[in-house]
Design a protein around this motif. Structure first.
Motif, mmCIF file in Angstrom:
data_model
loop_
_atom_site.group_PDB
_atom_site.id
_atom_site.type_symbol
_atom_site.label_atom_id
_atom_site.label_comp_id
_atom_site.label_asym_id
_atom_site.label_seq_id
_atom_site.Cartn_x
_atom_site.Cartn_y
_atom_site.Cartn_z
ATOM 1 N N LEU A 102 -3.514 2.568 -3.754
ATOM 2 C CA LEU A 102 -2.708 3.975 -3.715
ATOM 3 C C LEU A 102 -3.965 3.943 -3.225
ATOM 4 O O LEU A 102 -5.034 4.533 -3.192
ATOM 5 C CB LEU A 102 -2.366 4.983 -5.238
ATOM 6 C CG LEU A 102 -2.708 5.866 -4.899
ATOM 7 C CD1 LEU A 102 -1.387 6.445 -4.241
ATOM 8 C CD2 LEU A 102 -3.035 7.339 -5.815
ATOM 9 N N LEU A 103 -3.356 4.726 -1.866
ATOM 10 C CA LEU A 103 -4.296 4.923 -0.813
ATOM 11 C C LEU A 103 -4.590 6.531 -0.279
ATOM 12 O O LEU A 103 -3.631 6.965 0.480
ATOM 13 C CB LEU A 103 -4.425 4.293 0.731
ATOM 14 C CG LEU A 103 -5.764 4.460 1.900
ATOM 15 C CD1 LEU A 103 -6.448 3.781 1.170
ATOM 16 C CD2 LEU A 103 -5.109 3.929 3.168
ATOM 17 N N PRO A 104 -5.501 7.444 -1.217
ATOM 18 C CA PRO A 104 -5.328 9.003 -0.364
ATOM 19 C C PRO A 104 -5.247 8.481 0.675
ATOM 20 O O PRO A 104 -6.906 8.618 1.518
ATOM 21 C CB PRO A 104 -6.435 9.810 -1.043
ATOM 22 C CG PRO A 104 -7.402 8.398 -2.673
ATOM 23 C CD PRO A 104 -6.779 6.892 -1.621
ATOM 24 N N THR A 105 -4.853 9.250 2.198
ATOM 25 C CA THR A 105 -5.731 9.769 3.217
ATOM 26 C C THR A 105 -5.996 11.211 3.519
ATOM 27 O O THR A 105 -6.183 11.591 4.182
ATOM 28 C CB THR A 105 -4.470 9.694 4.140
ATOM 29 O OG1 THR A 105 -3.443 9.428 4.171
ATOM 30 C CG2 THR A 105 -5.174 7.623 3.952
ATOM 31 N N HIS A 106 -5.491 12.685 2.224
ATOM 32 C CA HIS A 106 -6.047 13.885 2.885
ATOM 33 C C HIS A 106 -6.070 14.613 1.048
ATOM 34 O O HIS A 106 -7.416 13.596 0.374
ATOM 35 C CB HIS A 106 -5.420 14.081 3.590
ATOM 36 C CG HIS A 106 -5.381 14.732 4.505
ATOM 37 N ND1 HIS A 106 -5.890 15.971 4.663
ATOM 38 C CD2 HIS A 106 -5.783 15.161 5.685
ATOM 39 C CE1 HIS A 106 -6.658 17.080 5.023
ATOM 40 N NE2 HIS A 106 -6.184 16.474 6.499
ATOM 41 N N GLU A 107 -6.467 15.721 1.473
ATOM 42 C CA GLU A 107 -6.764 16.153 -0.166
ATOM 43 C C GLU A 107 -6.176 15.527 -1.116
ATOM 44 O O GLU A 107 -6.537 16.415 -2.185
ATOM 45 C CB GLU A 107 -6.769 17.382 0.231
ATOM 46 C CG GLU A 107 -7.552 18.370 1.758
ATOM 47 C CD GLU A 107 -7.043 19.709 1.895
ATOM 48 O OE1 GLU A 107 -8.415 20.646 1.834
ATOM 49 O OE2 GLU A 107 -5.706 20.096 1.502
ATOM 50 N N GLY B 292 -0.887 -6.851 8.900
ATOM 51 C CA GLY B 292 0.588 -7.367 8.569
ATOM 52 C C GLY B 292 0.657 -6.732 6.942
ATOM 53 O O GLY B 292 1.485 -7.233 6.178
ATOM 54 N N HIS B 293 -0.305 -5.703 6.420
ATOM 55 C CA HIS B 293 0.091 -4.673 4.968
ATOM 56 C C HIS B 293 1.275 -4.192 5.021
ATOM 57 O O HIS B 293 2.195 -3.808 5.947
ATOM 58 C CB HIS B 293 -1.092 -4.250 5.248
ATOM 59 C CG HIS B 293 -2.040 -4.579 4.465
ATOM 60 N ND1 HIS B 293 -2.480 -5.526 3.553
ATOM 61 C CD2 HIS B 293 -3.452 -4.986 4.878
ATOM 62 C CE1 HIS B 293 -3.619 -5.489 3.843
ATOM 63 N NE2 HIS B 293 -4.537 -5.373 4.836
ATOM 64 N N HIS B 294 2.379 -4.303 3.993
ATOM 65 C CA HIS B 294 2.939 -3.724 3.404
ATOM 66 C C HIS B 294 3.337 -2.315 3.365
ATOM 67 O O HIS B 294 1.957 -1.554 2.406
ATOM 68 C CB HIS B 294 4.535 -4.110 2.461
ATOM 69 C CG HIS B 294 5.091 -3.309 1.916
ATOM 70 N ND1 HIS B 294 6.359 -4.240 2.548
ATOM 71 C CD2 HIS B 294 5.470 -2.209 0.751
ATOM 72 C CE1 HIS B 294 7.789 -3.291 1.875
ATOM 73 N NE2 HIS B 294 6.895 -2.022 1.123
ATOM 74 N N VAL B 295 3.566 -1.134 4.024
ATOM 75 C CA VAL B 295 3.356 0.402 4.024
ATOM 76 C C VAL B 295 4.351 1.449 3.898
ATOM 77 O O VAL B 295 5.010 0.610 4.374
ATOM 78 C CB VAL B 295 2.422 0.512 5.394
ATOM 79 C CG1 VAL B 295 2.407 2.532 5.029
ATOM 80 C CG2 VAL B 295 1.150 -0.349 5.564
ATOM 81 N N GLU B 296 3.963 2.081 1.891
ATOM 82 C CA GLU B 296 5.450 3.391 2.221
ATOM 83 C C GLU B 296 4.570 4.326 1.877
ATOM 84 O O GLU B 296 3.117 4.029 1.816
ATOM 85 C CB GLU B 296 5.776 2.055 0.678
ATOM 86 C CG GLU B 296 6.541 1.123 0.446
ATOM 87 C CD GLU B 296 7.326 1.125 -0.060
ATOM 88 O OE1 GLU B 296 7.386 2.375 -1.257
ATOM 89 O OE2 GLU B 296 7.445 0.172 -0.973
ATOM 90 N N VAL C 182 1.336 -1.681 0.221
ATOM 91 C CA VAL C 182 -0.037 0.097 -0.133
ATOM 92 C C VAL C 182 1.073 1.563 -0.140
ATOM 93 O O VAL C 182 1.870 1.478 0.876
ATOM 94 C CB VAL C 182 -1.096 -0.308 1.506
ATOM 95 C CG1 VAL C 182 -1.260 0.968 1.226
ATOM 96 C CG2 VAL C 182 -1.943 -1.273 1.262
ATOM 97 N N LEU C 183 0.470 2.388 -0.829
ATOM 98 C CA LEU C 183 1.240 3.325 -0.821
ATOM 99 C C LEU C 183 0.357 4.397 -0.524
ATOM 100 O O LEU C 183 -0.564 4.649 -0.981
ATOM 101 C CB LEU C 183 1.972 3.841 -2.400
ATOM 102 C CG LEU C 183 2.394 5.499 -2.020
ATOM 103 C CD1 LEU C 183 3.358 5.051 -2.025
ATOM 104 C CD2 LEU C 183 2.650 5.442 -4.002
#
Length: 429
Positions: A83-88, A31-35, A10-11
């Motif tokens: 691709l995980l958008p967490t804000h604007e 357990g996900h790979h996070v960058e 996950v990016l």
């Protein structure tokens, strides 16, 4: 199709916000790979054992095309499932979705829908169109209209702003003059400005996830204690079917896909919740997670093209807190060093309002690295409590949008900007 139950790559779109930092904990526990990519080398995400790699990127605010090009090259050069958008950043990603979804899963609505609720004026007009309750609201476009349309007490808001930026509580002529000065200095009166009656009541927030217009996840919580800048220091989950029904109508009308959150006032003299703001994303999802509703996992599943079954109702009465927000809030309310030491003691011992509450932003037992920003915040506040305001402003950084960057992204030629070119494309026109 990729199995969302297996570890994913996950990016994260940023690592500075409290919402992004909480999503990292949830992803890491699964357990996900996070960058993470972020323009700040000292963002909150740097202090988590769950982040495998940090990428220093151009600032979204001043260089949205450069930021987009950076993310696209990253997606091409390194494999990511989501691709995980967490804000604007979602505003930009919705605009460029056709370019991004060929590289990674992404759960967002179409750009027109995203833009409508990202604008406070657009969201207010949508509520009127759907007949949903909000405080009495006027939309003005000049200082004269603002003076004529305002009655005390009111809340004045710029149409663009997040994390309580661009919000003034106007209770008298002095407050109005200060708001007008700030608005004119920033050039905000060139756009739309909202004027809402100030309603006395409890602040609540609700988060939801939609699959092509169908509500599949919902959670609500109320503010128990305020932090700095209007954020929650302590919150508690609640059952709010009326707010869920309002969100369901909004999402169905827009054909929403992905996360959608609203701020609500529960008036003291009425049982009808009034919607006051909208965020096309999740806002601090850890209280939902602690209450048995994993909205982050739902977003992963949507991003991978799944159609998840709707989740059941969250548990009510689950209390969580953000120790950093609590300390900043105490200091911002003219707290002394003695007040701060007492607050630290209550947090550590789980006493008073913290009884039975779980830490959601810096969970030391789960993620020891999160002790670094918490310890630094406490040390700085104890050295100088008035520094709270400047520390809080640090969260309104280069990872967020402003009117200028929004205008660039909305521009007809934005996706042809050489800075936002596809990997391998020439810089030459």
């Amino acid at each position: 199709m990729i199995d969302a139950k297996k570890p994913l790559r996950v990016l994260m779109s940023e690592g500075s916000s409290t919402s992004g930092r909480e999503a990292i904990t949830i992803l890491g526990l699964a357990g996900h790979h996070v960058e993470v990519c972020d323009p700040s080398r000292w963002c909150l995400a740097r202090y988590s054992r769950f982040v495998r790699k940090y990428h220093h990127c151009p600032p979204l605010r001043s260089d949205p095309a450069g930021y987009l090009g950076f993310v696209e090259r990253l997606l091409t050069s390194r494999h990511f499932d989501v691709l995980l958008p967490t804000h604007e950043q979602g505003f930009l990603f919705a605009r460029a979705a056709a370019r991004l979804t060929s590289h990674a899963g992404l759960a967002l609505p179409d750009f027109a829908s995203y833009r409508e609720v990202h604008s406070k004026a657009g969201f207010s007009r949508l509520l009127d169109q759907l007949g949903l309750p909000q405080p009495p609201t006027r939309i003005v476009r000049s200082a004269e209209e603002l003076r004529d349309g305002l009655r005390f007490p009111s809340v004045v808001k710029t149409s663009v702003g997040t994390a309580s930026r661009g919000v003034w509580f106007v209770r008298d002529a002095g407050d109005l003059n200060r708001a007008l000065y700030d608005l004119e200095s920033a050039g905000d009166l060139a756009g739309e400005v909202l004027v809402q009656d100030l309603i006395t009541g409890t602040v609540e927030k609700a988060q939801s996830v939609f699959c092509h217009g169908t509500l599949i996840g919902f959670h609500a919580y109320r503010q128990i204690a305020a932090g700095v800048g209007g954020g929650e220091a302590i919150k508690e989950s609640v059952s709010r079917p009326a707010i869920g029904a309002a969100l369901e109508r909004i999402g169905a009308h827009l054909g929403w896909h992905g996360a959608l959150s609203v701020d609500v006032i529960m008036p003291l003299d009425s049982a009808t919740p009034l919607l006051i703001d909208c965020n096309p994303r999740l806002v601090e999802p850890m209280n939902a997670y602690q209450s048995g509703t994993d909205l982050v996992d739902l977003l992963l599943r949507l991003s991978l093209g799944e159609t998840p079954a709707p989740l059941g109702e969250s548990r009510a009465g689950v209390r969580t807190h953000l120790a950093m927000q609590a300390l900043l809030g105490s200091a911002s309310r003219d707290g002394t060093r003695r007040d701060l030491i007492r607050e630290c003691g209550r947090i550590a011992a789980g006493e008073g309002l913290y009884r039975g509450s779980a830490e959601e932003l810096t969970p030391l037992r789960l993620d020891w690295l999160s002790a670094v920003p918490l310890g630094m915040t406490a040390a700085l506040l104890l050295a100088s409590p008035p520094i709270a305001a400047s520390l809080a402003r640090g969260g309104f950084g280069a990872h967020l949008l402003d009117r200028g960057s929004i205008a660039k992204i909305e521009g007809e030629d934005f996706l042809h900007d050489p800075s936002a070119r596809r990997p391998g494309e020439s810089r030459d026109p």
